[in-house]
Write an enzyme that holds these catalytic residues in place. Sequence first.
Site, short mmCIF file in Angstrom:
data_model
loop_
_atom_site.label_atom_id
_atom_site.label_comp_id
_atom_site.label_asym_id
_atom_site.label_seq_id
_atom_site.Cartn_x
_atom_site.Cartn_y
_atom_site.Cartn_z
N ARG A 189 -1.94 -6.68 12.18
CA ARG A 189 -2.98 -6.06 13.02
C ARG A 189 -3.58 -7.08 13.97
NH1 ARG A 189 -6.65 -1.58 9.95
NH2 ARG A 189 -4.88 -0.48 9.03
N ARG A 205 0.85 -1.20 0.00
CA ARG A 205 0.00 0.00 0.00
C ARG A 205 0.88 1.24 0.00
NH1 ARG A 205 -5.37 -1.62 2.05
NH2 ARG A 205 -5.56 -3.62 1.02
N GLU A 230 -10.21 -2.07 13.06
CA GLU A 230 -10.54 -2.95 11.94
C GLU A 230 -9.41 -3.94 11.66
OE1 GLU A 230 -11.20 -0.92 8.11
OE2 GLU A 230 -10.33 -2.73 7.26
N SER A 260 -11.78 -6.50 6.12
CA SER A 260 -12.82 -5.92 5.27
C SER A 260 -13.26 -7.01 4.32
CB SER A 260 -12.22 -4.80 4.42
OG SER A 260 -12.65 -3.58 4.88
N ARG A 283 -1.05 1.90 12.93
CA ARG A 283 -1.58 0.65 12.38
C ARG A 283 -1.44 0.50 10.87
NH1 ARG A 283 -8.07 1.33 13.20
NH2 ARG A 283 -8.51 2.39 11.25
N HIS A 284 -0.67 1.36 10.25
CA HIS A 284 -0.47 1.24 8.80
C HIS A 284 0.97 0.95 8.45
CE1 HIS A 284 -4.35 3.45 8.71
NE2 HIS A 284 -4.55 2.67 7.66
P1 ATP Z 1 -7.81 1.13 7.09
O1 ATP Z 1 -9.19 1.75 6.93
O2 ATP Z 1 -7.50 0.75 8.50
O3 ATP Z 1 -6.74 1.90 6.42
P2 ATP Z 1 -8.48 -0.45 4.82
O4 ATP Z 1 -9.97 -0.24 4.85
O5 ATP Z 1 -7.67 0.28 3.83
O6 ATP Z 1 -7.89 -0.24 6.31
P3 ATP Z 1 -8.55 -2.96 3.55
O7 ATP Z 1 -8.05 -2.44 2.29
O8 ATP Z 1 -9.97 -3.30 3.60
O9 ATP Z 1 -8.20 -1.98 4.73
O10 ATP Z 1 -7.64 -4.19 4.01
C1 ATP Z 1 -8.10 -5.30 4.77
C2 ATP Z 1 -7.31 -5.46 6.04
O11 ATP Z 1 -5.92 -5.39 5.76
C3 ATP Z 1 -7.53 -4.36 7.07
O12 ATP Z 1 -8.66 -4.62 7.85
C4 ATP Z 1 -6.26 -4.48 7.90
O13 ATP Z 1 -6.29 -5.57 8.79
C5 ATP Z 1 -5.23 -4.76 6.84
N1 ATP Z 1 -4.61 -3.52 6.37
C6 ATP Z 1 -5.08 -2.65 5.46
N2 ATP Z 1 -4.23 -1.64 5.23
C7 ATP Z 1 -3.18 -1.89 6.02
C8 ATP Z 1 -1.94 -1.22 6.21
N3 ATP Z 1 -1.62 -0.13 5.54
N4 ATP Z 1 -1.05 -1.75 7.09
C9 ATP Z 1 -1.34 -2.89 7.77
N5 ATP Z 1 -2.49 -3.56 7.62
C10 ATP Z 1 -3.41 -3.08 6.75
#
Ligand code: ATP
Length: 511
Positions: free
Chosen positions: A485, A283, A434, A437, A291-292
């Site tokens: 996470r 990402r 979260e 998703s 948490r990112h």
């Molecule tokens: P957030 O809203 O917390 O940024 P997201 O909605 O972008 O998350 P999704 O794309 O739906 O997250 O990704 C599914 C899962 O992957 C998330 O629930 C989380 O556990 C994990 N995740 C997403 N982005 C990240 C990140 N940048 N770093 C670590 N874990 C991530």
Amino acid sequence: MSRSSICLAALSAPVAANKLGPPSPACQAQPSGTGGGRGGGTGGREGLSCTDRVLVRVQDLIPEKADQLIWLRARVHTSRAKGKQCFLVLRQQQFNLQALVAVGDRASKQMVKFAANITKESIVDVEAFVRTVEQKIESCSQQDVELHIERIFVISQAEPRLPLQLEDAVRPDGDGEEEGRATVNQDTKLDNRVIDLRTTTSQAIFRLQSGVCQLFRDTLTEKGFVEIQTPKIISAASEGGANVFTVSYFKTSAYLAQSPQLYKQMCICGDFEKVFCVGPVFRAEDSNTHRHLTEFVGLDIEMAFSYHYHEVIDSITDTMVRIFKGLRDNFQTEIQTVNKQFPSEPFKFLEPTLRLEYTEAVAMLHEAGVEMGDEEDLSTPNEKLLGRLVKEKYDTDFYVLDKYPLAVRPFYTMPDPNNPKYSNSYDMFMRGEEILSGAQRVHDAQLLTDRANHHQIDLEKIKAYIDSFRYGAPPHGGGGIGLERVCMLYLGLHNIRQTSMFPRDPKRLTP
Ligand code: ATP
């Protein structure tokens, strides 16, 4: 002496390390003969070749082993010379025990000095008698025995100045401040990750993380899922153009996969029915939060269902509950170890898992004084507040929020057939944050085309994906979970970098 060479010294026959011949790789720690050291009156033991020698594990050194003569390879955790004695703490991973070298029949004064001068974190081989102790050694994992060393050999010498002290790195924040004892900040730990990984806390975290992956794999395999591998270099961004790393690809460019989403769905179209994968997800988000990460490990699931997408939710929540139970039942030592440094409440979950609808969550937030629109996405503070409200009301740290507003979900999300403003999509939360998703996906090529158009996605770029639905596709859904996470939140930690072995974030690409 070159640090890479092997330094051998027998307790009973001190030999200056630099007088030794070149190391004998086949038998590096051999106390006599080929190694160059002299055994010096060790009775029948001289004839022992190191291939016959059994190295014991620290955790196996218990009172039942009392008075046995053993060989052990371990790191020098600490050493303290006191008069004619030198006390060492020897460590293997998370286990350690006290060892003693004392001037007497078997050890000369020089040998005690030699032992005292071995640098911390060096790897040594010792031959020693296991002895029970009268008073428990509280500071060691092996509290009822200690070693009385007969011979000691340095197998690999650590540089004298360590970038961080292991005992400082595991000290809880604020602990020992009055006595001027140091703690180690996170960047220093991450800059010197190899040393930091040796701490009891890191050992516990990453053993538990391995447990999460194992439980995820075992549970899904048992449920009939097939583990798949999906490409990480892709030609089109799976979720639109934002947050994607572009890489050069010969004469053109490509992207690093933001999720295995499109490919796991294509496997469903390819009749695998139930698939999962464990792999890196990238990402390009400049999010410097707790948490990112820019690279994390995705635990992804996708499955065809029979009649209702709640079959998918049930499969995922059942998998999560199996993981939580497996951790609770098999990783208590690790959980307690992490808790010593980072105290937290035990993780609570319900069976069956609590499932709330988005509108109910918004109502709870409204009641708590939050102003937000019914179809607005949850902000991080609201997500956390909701977690607290849910915990107070239902006493659980794990729950599902179902039926998100369609507008806040990706183009491939199935609209709710009963209310076009909402969708058959869900998130899952641990301790109010979260972790997953997911959704029922659109499996009709025309509807998918319409939804992609609505999101202004270039159809040409996702042609192969849309085409996969043209030849019949079963109704299906799934979700993506972030491994780091899950570990962070299960253990009640506050920074995702603690649960990523070599974290990647906008400011960190190394080590
Ligand atoms: P957030 O809203 O917390 O940024 P997201 O909605 O972008 O998350 P999704 O794309 O739906 O997250 O990704 C599914 C899962 O992957 C998330 O629930 C989380 O556990 C994990 N995740 C997403 N982005 C990240 C990140 N940048 N770093 C670590 N874990 C991530």
